[in-house]
Design an enzyme around this catalytic site. Structure first.
Site: not given
Ligand code: ARG
Length: 459
Positions: A24, A156, A278, A291
């Protein structure tokens, strides 16, 4: 090799696809400030209650400050193998300060850590958005005062209905934005409890002081249930709902700006710096900002539905699905920031074409209600009968290609013999708006008074 944070029981590391779907860091690095704030509070608490030494705490404080400087300067190397912002920062801390860095995660889990970071992030976002909402309300009020007497058509079904004023119309949006801001602040009040110390899910056997960390991070209190602390995301849902409703209001105004700037209406002109041309049609002036406000509302509303859908099937407590809670929230906050800023700029700088609006306000038999009301007041007709008589007068005028005030008294008397000259006093748009003095009505004096009330409320 195996993961340095959790690899003890593993013989080999994650496959490439495991790492790719799991990481992540590509989006949660955005929470680095919140993560460091949370860790500083946690470390201070651990030292205070004697779980780590004050030397370790000092090393952690210094290490985290150095890391913050590295990130700020763009010198921090984020690693996908370390999955997320939490492990990236913790691993770097241990690289820098050794042993003490490895003690930071005592009595903590990434589950309560991420819940805390994310609440802090959303809280910061709310503060920024609520301030922008307030600024936009100020702009509405300023323009409304300026145009309290500027007559425009009210619709309306987007069909001519009754004359109103531009100021009254703008103050309608001030009301909506005020409630939108209230929703943001309500969401803030409910989210402002600290999940840190819920640990993985059941709390911890260490003698932590959750009240201390909650206070240090500006929360009103620690959350009361550790399972709820790590497993709930309704704070983010509520934030997204507040974003979606606000964006939806901005989108309605955006749609109106698109209509108003269409030359067939010609009610409003946007300045050059808020329109685009344009590449092929030299005459074009497109209201792209409006928009895009309308368009971005689609993704903001989508983020709300997205998060509700991620969470709806999850057994308590944490599941990795919850990692999908963030991107929609980040995107919605960023999009709404842009929408609020663009709307404020358009409302501040748009120029109403007053004669065009006035002419349109008189078209479409827009004072037919005033005529019916006059028949009730002057001739004591029951409203239903007055409505019918007026309908016949409209039909007659339409057939003759004139508006209501274009009918002569003799022509009107063919339909209702008691009508007299006094009727002409109620057929103009200006008489119509001036008469509507009921509380919240469109009369210019009302609008002026309401604009003043707003100014007092806003300080
Ligand atoms: N990157 C994880 C999230 O955003 C963090 C928590 C991860 N926890 C775990 N038990 N793997 O949720």
């Amino acid at each position: 090799g195996t993961n340095q944070q959790w690899g003890g029981r593993f013989a080999e590391g994650p496959s490439a696809i495991m790492q790719a779907i799991n990481a992540s860091i590509g989006f949660d690095a955005k929470m680095w400030r919140q993560d460091i704030r949370g860790s500083l509070a946690h470390a201070a608490m651990l030292a205070h209650v004697g779980i780590i030494s004050s030397e370790d705490e000092a090393a952690i404080q210094k290490g985290l400050a150095d890391i913050a400087a590295e990130i700020e300067a763009g010198r921090f190397e984020w690693s996908e193998a370390l999955e997320d912002v939490h492990m990236n920062i913790e691993a770097r801390l241990t690289d820098r300060i050794g042993e003490a860095g490895k003690r930071l995660h005592t009595a903590r889990s990434r589950n309560d850590q991420v819940a805390t970071d994310f609440r802090l992030w959303v809280r910061d976002a709310i503060d920024g958005l609520a301030a922008q909402q307030l600024e936009l309300i100020r702009v509405f009020v300023r323009r409304a005062e300026e145009h309290a007497g500027t007559i425009m058509p009210g619709y309306t079904h987007l069909q001519p209905a009754q004359p109103t004023t531009f100021g009254h119309h703008l103050l309608a949006y001030a009301e909506m934005l005020w409630r939108d801001r209230g929703r943001m602040l309500d969401a803030r009040a409910r989210l402002n409890e600290c999940p840190l110390g819920s640990a993985a899910m059941c709390g911890t056997g260490f003698p932590i002081d959750r009240h201390a960390t909650a206070k240090a991070l500006g929360f009103d209190a620690p959350t009361r249930n550790s399972l709820d602390g790590v497993g709930s995301r309704d704070f983010a849902m509520e934030f997204l709902a507040a974003c979606a409703i606000c964006a939806t209001h901005l989108s309605r105004l955006a749609e109106e700006i698109v209509i108003w700037t269409n030359p067939a209406f010609g009610f409003v002109t946007l300045p050059d710096n808020l329109t685009t041309g344009s590449s092929i049609m030299p005459q074009k002036r497109n209201p792209d900002a409006a928009e895009l406000v309308r368009g971005k509302t689609g993704r903001i509303n989508g983020a709300l539905v997205g998060l509700l859908t991620v969470v709806k099937g999850l057994a308590l407590t944490y599941a990795k699905d919850l990692q999908e809670d963030k991107e929609g929230v980040f995107d919605a906050a960023e999009s709404l920031t842009l929408c609020l800023a663009a709307t404020a700029a358009m409302v501040r700088d748009m120029q109403p074409n007053i004669p065009r609006m006035a002419a349109a306000a008189g078209a479409g038999f827009s004072t037919a209600t005033d005529l019916a009301d006059w028949l009730v007041r002057e001739l004591k007709l029951p409203f239903r009968d007055a409505h019918h008589v007026t309908g016949r007068l409209v039909s007659k005028a339409e057939g003759m290609g004139v508006d209501l005030s274009g009918l002569t008294i003799m022509e009107m008397r063919e339909i209702e013999p008691r009508i007299h000259e006094g009727v002409f006093g109620v057929l103009s748009p200006s008489a119509s708006v001036a008469s509507r003095r009921s509380h919240g009505g469109t009369a210019p004096d009302n609008v002026r008074a309401m604009a003043r009330e707003w100014q007092e409320r806003l300080g």
